[in-house]
Design a protein around this motif. Sequence first.
Motif, PDB file in Angstrom:
ATOM      1  N   LEU A  95       0.802  -1.149   0.003  1.00  0.00           N
ATOM      2  CA  LEU A  95       0.039   0.040  -0.030  1.00  0.00           C
ATOM      3  C   LEU A  95       0.708   1.346  -0.095  1.00  0.00           C
ATOM      4  O   LEU A  95       0.547   2.246  -0.663  1.00  0.00           O
TER       5      LEU A  95
ATOM      6  N   GLY B  11      -7.873  -5.287   0.243  1.00  0.00           N
ATOM      7  CA  GLY B  11      -8.968  -4.629  -0.708  1.00  0.00           C
ATOM      8  C   GLY B  11      -8.453  -3.192  -0.910  1.00  0.00           C
ATOM      9  O   GLY B  11      -8.542  -2.557  -2.129  1.00  0.00           O
ATOM     10  N   VAL B  12      -8.090  -2.292  -0.028  1.00  0.00           N
ATOM     11  CA  VAL B  12      -7.499  -1.315   0.022  1.00  0.00           C
ATOM     12  C   VAL B  12      -6.071  -0.940  -0.916  1.00  0.00           C
ATOM     13  O   VAL B  12      -6.122   0.064  -1.657  1.00  0.00           O
ATOM     14  N   THR B  13      -5.590  -1.895  -0.852  1.00  0.00           N
ATOM     15  CA  THR B  13      -4.253  -2.144  -1.309  1.00  0.00           C
ATOM     16  C   THR B  13      -4.484  -2.378  -2.904  1.00  0.00           C
ATOM     17  O   THR B  13      -3.761  -1.723  -3.993  1.00  0.00           O
ATOM     18  N   ALA B  14      -5.303  -3.207  -3.438  1.00  0.00           N
ATOM     19  CA  ALA B  14      -5.794  -3.635  -4.522  1.00  0.00           C
ATOM     20  C   ALA B  14      -6.033  -2.469  -5.342  1.00  0.00           C
ATOM     21  O   ALA B  14      -5.719  -2.056  -6.557  1.00  0.00           O
ATOM     22  N   VAL B  15      -6.998  -1.498  -4.560  1.00  0.00           N
ATOM     23  CA  VAL B  15      -7.659  -0.159  -5.276  1.00  0.00           C
ATOM     24  C   VAL B  15      -6.376   0.517  -5.711  1.00  0.00           C
ATOM     25  O   VAL B  15      -6.389   1.486  -6.673  1.00  0.00           O
ATOM     26  N   ALA B  16      -5.389   0.985  -4.584  1.00  0.00           N
ATOM     27  CA  ALA B  16      -4.249   1.869  -4.568  1.00  0.00           C
ATOM     28  C   ALA B  16      -3.368   1.378  -5.844  1.00  0.00           C
ATOM     29  O   ALA B  16      -2.918   2.388  -6.513  1.00  0.00           O
TER      30      ALA B  16
ATOM     31  N   ALA C  49      -4.093  -0.382  -8.419  1.00  0.00           N
ATOM     32  CA  ALA C  49      -4.744  -0.295  -9.631  1.00  0.00           C
ATOM     33  C   ALA C  49      -4.665   1.356 -10.149  1.00  0.00           C
ATOM     34  O   ALA C  49      -4.564   1.502 -11.278  1.00  0.00           O
ATOM     35  N   GLY C  50      -4.900   2.261  -9.057  1.00  0.00           N
ATOM     36  CA  GLY C  50      -4.671   3.607  -9.500  1.00  0.00           C
ATOM     37  C   GLY C  50      -3.057   3.781  -9.942  1.00  0.00           C
ATOM     38  O   GLY C  50      -2.791   4.901 -10.663  1.00  0.00           O
TER      39      GLY C  50
END
Length: 274
Positions: free
Chosen positions: A179, A256-261, A263-264
Motif C-alpha cells: 500500500l 482490498g484497499v491495497t488493490a484499489v491503490a 490499480a490507481g
Amino acid sequence: MTTPYQQQGAPGASYTSPIPVRNTHLGDALASEWTKIRSVRSTMWTLGVMIVLMVGLGLLTASLVAAADPDLEGQSVLSLGFSGVLLGSICVMTLGVLTISSEFGTGMIRTTLTACPSRGRVLAAKAIVFFLLVFTLTTVTTAIVGAVQVGIVGGEPSGEDWFRATVGVGLYVAVLGLLALAVGALIRHSAGAITIMIGVMLLPLVVAIFMFSESLRDVQEALFQYSIPNQIGVLYDSAVTTSGPTGWQPLWIVMGVTAVAMAGAFALLRTRDV
C-alpha cells in the motif's frame, strides 16, 4: 582485399551481433528490481531496524511479563510480539515508499523505463520483489520471536494462533508495505508519501482517543475497530475492541484497499509523464 570493417560499412551490407538477442520478460524486470533493492542502503537500514524492533521489543516484553506476572488472562503469549510488529511496520511502509519514490526523486525512473518501456511490468516487478522480501523476513522474525517468548513465559499456543501470528502477520505487514509502495507511485514524493502512510496508520486511533462526545460514540468505535493497530491486534487475538473485524478479516480489508491503490498507481504510471 576487403577488410571486415569495409564489409560492415559497405552499402547494402548487414551486421549480425554475436550477442544473442531475445525478447525481455517479467523475469528480467524481477532480476533488475532484486539487484536494486538489495544494493541500496535504505533496504538494509529499514529492514534492519524492523528486525531489531520486533526482536528487541518482543523479548523485552516477554521478559517483563515473566518477571512480573506470567498470567496473560486468557491471551496468547504470542500477543507479546504486537508492539514490535506495530513499530516495525512503520519501517516497512518507509521502505515501500522509497522503493519507487526515490527513483522519481533522482530521475533514475527515466533510465528504468528506458531499459524496460513496459511501465506496468516495472511496477509489477517492484511490487513482487518487495512483497516477497518483506513477507519472508517478517514471517521468519515473528516465528523466532514467538518461539523465544513461549520459552520465556510458557504457554501452549494453538496451531491457528501460530499461523495467524506468523504467516498472517507477515502477509499483513507485507501488504501494508505494498500500500505504501502504491502511495509512493501516486504521490512521487518520498516525504509526502511517508507522511500520508504514517497518518493512515496512527491518525484514526489518535482521533478516536479524543472523541469525548456521546454523539460521536459510533464514529469513535468505528475508528478504533478499523485502525491499523487494532487490526494487527486482531491477528494476535488481542484487539482493542470486542467488536469489529475478527479472524482473518483485517487481512482481507488491507488487501482490498491495497488493490484499489495499486490499480490507481498502474493507471497513472501508464498515463503520466516521468
